[in-house]
Design an enzyme around this catalytic site. Structure first.
Site, PDB file in Angstrom:
ATOM      1  N   CYS A 188      -2.214 -10.308  18.983  1.00  0.00           N
ATOM      2  CA  CYS A 188      -2.821  -9.836  17.874  1.00  0.00           C
ATOM      3  C   CYS A 188      -1.878 -10.327  16.547  1.00  0.00           C
ATOM      4  CB  CYS A 188      -2.915  -8.238  17.798  1.00  0.00           C
ATOM      5  SG  CYS A 188      -3.490  -7.410  16.271  1.00  0.00           S
ATOM      6  N   HIS A 241       0.875  -1.128   0.006  1.00  0.00           N
ATOM      7  CA  HIS A 241       0.042   0.149  -0.046  1.00  0.00           C
ATOM      8  C   HIS A 241       0.983   1.148  -0.041  1.00  0.00           C
ATOM      9  CE1 HIS A 241       0.857   0.452   4.119  1.00  0.00           C
ATOM     10  NE2 HIS A 241       0.220  -0.833   4.323  1.00  0.00           N
ATOM     11  N   CYS A 274      -7.004  -4.348  20.159  1.00  0.00           N
ATOM     12  CA  CYS A 274      -5.643  -4.034  19.812  1.00  0.00           C
ATOM     13  C   CYS A 274      -5.561  -2.573  19.563  1.00  0.00           C
ATOM     14  CB  CYS A 274      -5.435  -4.709  18.654  1.00  0.00           C
ATOM     15  SG  CYS A 274      -3.850  -4.408  17.723  1.00  0.00           S
ATOM     16  N   LYS A 330      -5.477  -2.384   5.504  1.00  0.00           N
ATOM     17  CA  LYS A 330      -5.772  -3.710   4.766  1.00  0.00           C
ATOM     18  C   LYS A 330      -7.148  -4.352   5.223  1.00  0.00           C
ATOM     19  CE  LYS A 330      -1.218  -4.533   4.602  1.00  0.00           C
ATOM     20  NZ  LYS A 330      -0.069  -5.586   4.748  1.00  0.00           N
ATOM     21  N   LYS A 344      -6.957   6.102   8.749  1.00  0.00           N
ATOM     22  CA  LYS A 344      -5.657   5.371   8.945  1.00  0.00           C
ATOM     23  C   LYS A 344      -6.067   4.376   7.747  1.00  0.00           C
ATOM     24  CE  LYS A 344      -3.032   1.993  11.492  1.00  0.00           C
ATOM     25  NZ  LYS A 344      -2.834   1.002  10.405  1.00  0.00           N
ATOM     26  N   CYS A 377      -0.824  -7.336  14.260  1.00  0.00           N
ATOM     27  CA  CYS A 377       0.618  -6.963  14.730  1.00  0.00           C
ATOM     28  C   CYS A 377       1.784  -8.189  14.787  1.00  0.00           C
ATOM     29  CB  CYS A 377       0.380  -6.201  16.031  1.00  0.00           C
ATOM     30  SG  CYS A 377      -0.463  -4.714  16.153  1.00  0.00           S
ATOM     31  N   HIS A 421       3.874   1.689   2.489  1.00  0.00           N
ATOM     32  CA  HIS A 421       4.966   0.885   2.199  1.00  0.00           C
ATOM     33  C   HIS A 421       5.620   1.784   1.005  1.00  0.00           C
ATOM     34  CE1 HIS A 421       2.535  -2.881   3.028  1.00  0.00           C
ATOM     35  NE2 HIS A 421       3.582  -2.836   4.021  1.00  0.00           N
ATOM     36  N   HIS A 480      -4.950  -2.461  15.595  1.00  0.00           N
ATOM     37  CA  HIS A 480      -5.986  -2.763  14.685  1.00  0.00           C
ATOM     38  C   HIS A 480      -7.302  -2.880  15.046  1.00  0.00           C
ATOM     39  CE1 HIS A 480      -2.305  -4.546  13.218  1.00  0.00           C
ATOM     40  NE2 HIS A 480      -2.736  -4.724  12.119  1.00  0.00           N
TER      41      HIS A 480
END
Ligand code: ME8
Length: 529
Positions: free
Chosen positions: A159, A51, A176, A329, A326, A162, A54, A179
């Site tokens: 998690c 994404h 989490c 994915k 944020k 993570c 990255h 997430h």
């Protein structure tokens, strides 16, 4: 390339320039010329396609790498993929294929991203490579021999997003904190790494190296947590199989973070020659969600294995959507970096990200903002300057460089030491602003001098000054806009100098034939959005 007397004068005159012009251009401290410089990105989870976050991280690291190469440093730039762990195993299971087959299929899109975004890495490491796996086992054994590994039972919360263990205290409303999803309760036999033993050593290291965690404001968070005390870390799992089995107890696979962090040494062939040359890492470029792993867990592992810790962990911010959401994915809020570069051009997106978002801060990605910068700064300022310089040179000089020197009044508008200082303090957006203020000065120079109405020597001097400044600009833009820089050089018909030493005025030789013209940035109609 010629060095030229007037260039030296110009540099002397420039604001804040040091006295000796020759050294003024070297100004890329703290790294001395030919210093080794080892830079890494985090290695990405290839559970789905890359994404924009990255791409951003790789662009930041690429820009710093290219800058250091320009400064004459011997750079090694490492990136790659983090291919083990439960998250990958689950993604493979969903596709109905073996994890190795799954990651083999996924890795192509990360390599494609690097190619399309001009990421100048020296090595792309995959943690499923046998050489990396062997090094992980070796280090695990070393840490074990040093008495820092013991067998126990892990009971707590995990998690998978993570790939991390959490305590109740660390949760956000029971979920989490990254997430925002419920965690899994796990209870399993596990080997533990005696991280708590390293609290004092870590605190000493932080205090002796105040710039180890950068930006500084991030440092305090870590200091506070380490001061509260460290818990030993569960470093093996038995409830799934996709990882590196332990030599002595193969029902355990090494915890994915213990495995992944070691890419930074396996990527330079620990304990071989490359490792001896490049370690410790000069800078690990990472996102804010994984600072604890890099600034606490990794140095503690290295202390235990008798390896020096890295020099700097640089934390960049997060890219959010235009609305501040944020990228994720799991919620489907992603921006495809390859599609972006197809639509707007890689350099336009690199430019927007590097100029818009100060390194270390979060930024909201907006297509409107990208188009605005593309049209106003890349097309109207940079593109316009290059186009005017080349087309006037064609009309007035038959595309041949005249015998002239660059006007000091123009050259003195470039403050190279300031650009170097900005890059040294990781303020890439300010360095770009400074380069673009020189581009504006060049456009103003053309407007003020009006070379279209000049003839002979006078015309030659003005156009030489502009063409030569364009050449210097092309050198300086390399870290930010590598493709554009190359395209400018092609239009000038020159190969760009590889270091700042070459970025001196009066580099274009008299009689040189300029190359073919092209439009660098076509204005984007807003309908393209
Ligand atoms: O964390 N904006 O992998 P990853 C900017 N495999 N950066 C972002 C981002 C965003 N929206 N989202 C993620 C991992 N990143 C581990 C790393 S290193 C030994 C192992 C950053 O694919 C993130 O902070 O989840 C991290 O630095 C990198 O992208 C890879 O994230």
């Amino acid at each position: 390339m010629e060095k030229g007397k007037s260039a030296k004068k110009a540099i002397k005159k420039s604001k804040g320039a040091v006295k000796k012009p020759k050294t003024a251009l070297k100004g890329a401290k703290p790294s001395a010329k030919n210093a080794k410089f080892f830079i890494t990105t985090a290695i990405d989870y290839p559970n789905s396609s890359p994404h924009l976050g990255h791409a951003y991280e790789k662009t930041v690291a690429d820009c710093i790498s290219r800058w250091h190469r320009l400064c004459g440093d011997d750079v090694f730039f490492l990136t790659g993929t983090d291919e083990h762990g439960k998250k990958i195993e689950q993604a493979a299971l969903k596709e109905g294929i073996a994890p190795q087959e799954f990651v083999d299929g996924q890795v192509g899109s990360f390599k494609k991203l690097c190619g399309r975004w001009n990421i100048s890495y020296d090595r792309f490491i995959r943690t499923s490579e046998p050489a990396h796996m062997k090094i992980c086992r070796d280090i695990f054994e070393k840490v074990q021999k040093n008495g820092d590994i013991y067998l126990g039972t892990y009971e707590g919360l995990y998690c998978t997003g993570c790939e991390a263990f959490y305590t109740e205290k660390e949760l956000a409303d029971g979920l989490c904190p990254v997430h925002k999803r419920p965690l899994e309760k796990v209870k399993e036999e596990s080997y533990f790494f005696a991280m708590s033993k390293y609290q004092k050593r870590l605190l000493e290291y932080f205090s002796e190296n105040p710039d180890f965690i950068w930006p500084r404001r991030k440092r305090q968070e870590i200091l506070n947590r380490v001061n509260e005390g460290l818990k030993d870390l569960s470093v093996s799992r038995t409830s799934f199989g996709w990882g590196i089995p332990l030599k002595g107890d193969p029902k355990h696979v090494i915890y994915v973070w213990f495995d992944a962090l070691l890419n930074y040494i396996s990527g330079i062939d620990y304990p071989g020659e490359k490792f001896r040359k490049f370690w410790p890492a000069d800078i690990h470029v990472i996102g804010k969600d994984i600072l604890w792993f890099h600034s606490v867990i990794f140095p503690a592992m290295l202390f235990s294995a008798g390896i020096e810790p890295p020099r700097k962990v640089f934390v960049h911010g997060f890219i959010n959507t235009a609305g501040g959401e944020k990228l994720s994915k799991s919620t489907g809020t992603t921006i495809d970096p390859i599609a972006l570069s197809d639509t707007y051009g890689t350099d336009a997106v690199r430019y927007y990200l590097l100029r818009e978002i100060p390194l270390g801060e979060d930024g909201n990605f907006s297509i409107d903002g990208l188009i605005e910068r593309h049209n106003n700064e890349l097309a109207n300022e940079l593109g316009n300057l290059v186009n005017r310089a080349l087309s006037l040179a064609e009309k007035k000089l038959g595309s041949t460089v005249p015998d002239a020197k660059t006007d000091n009044a123009l050259a003195s508008k470039l403050d190279l030491p300031k650009i170097s200082r900005y890059m040294d303090s990781l303020e890439a957006h300010n360095a770009l602003t400074e380069i673009f203020s020189f581009i504006s000065a060049c456009n103003k120079y053309v407007n003020d001098k009006g070379p279209w109405k000049l003839e002979g020597k006078e015309c030659g001097e003005v156009l030489y000054s502009v063409l030569d400044s364009v050449a210097v600009i092309a050198v300086l833009l390399q870290p930010f806009l590598p493709d554009t820089s190359w395209r400018i050089a092609r239009q000038l018909g020159v190969a760009l100098p590889k270091t700042l030493e070459g970025a001196k005025f009066n580099m274009l030789p008299a009689g040189h034939r300029l190359g073919p013209r092209e439009i660098l940035f076509k204005k984007i109609e807003t309908a393209k959005k």
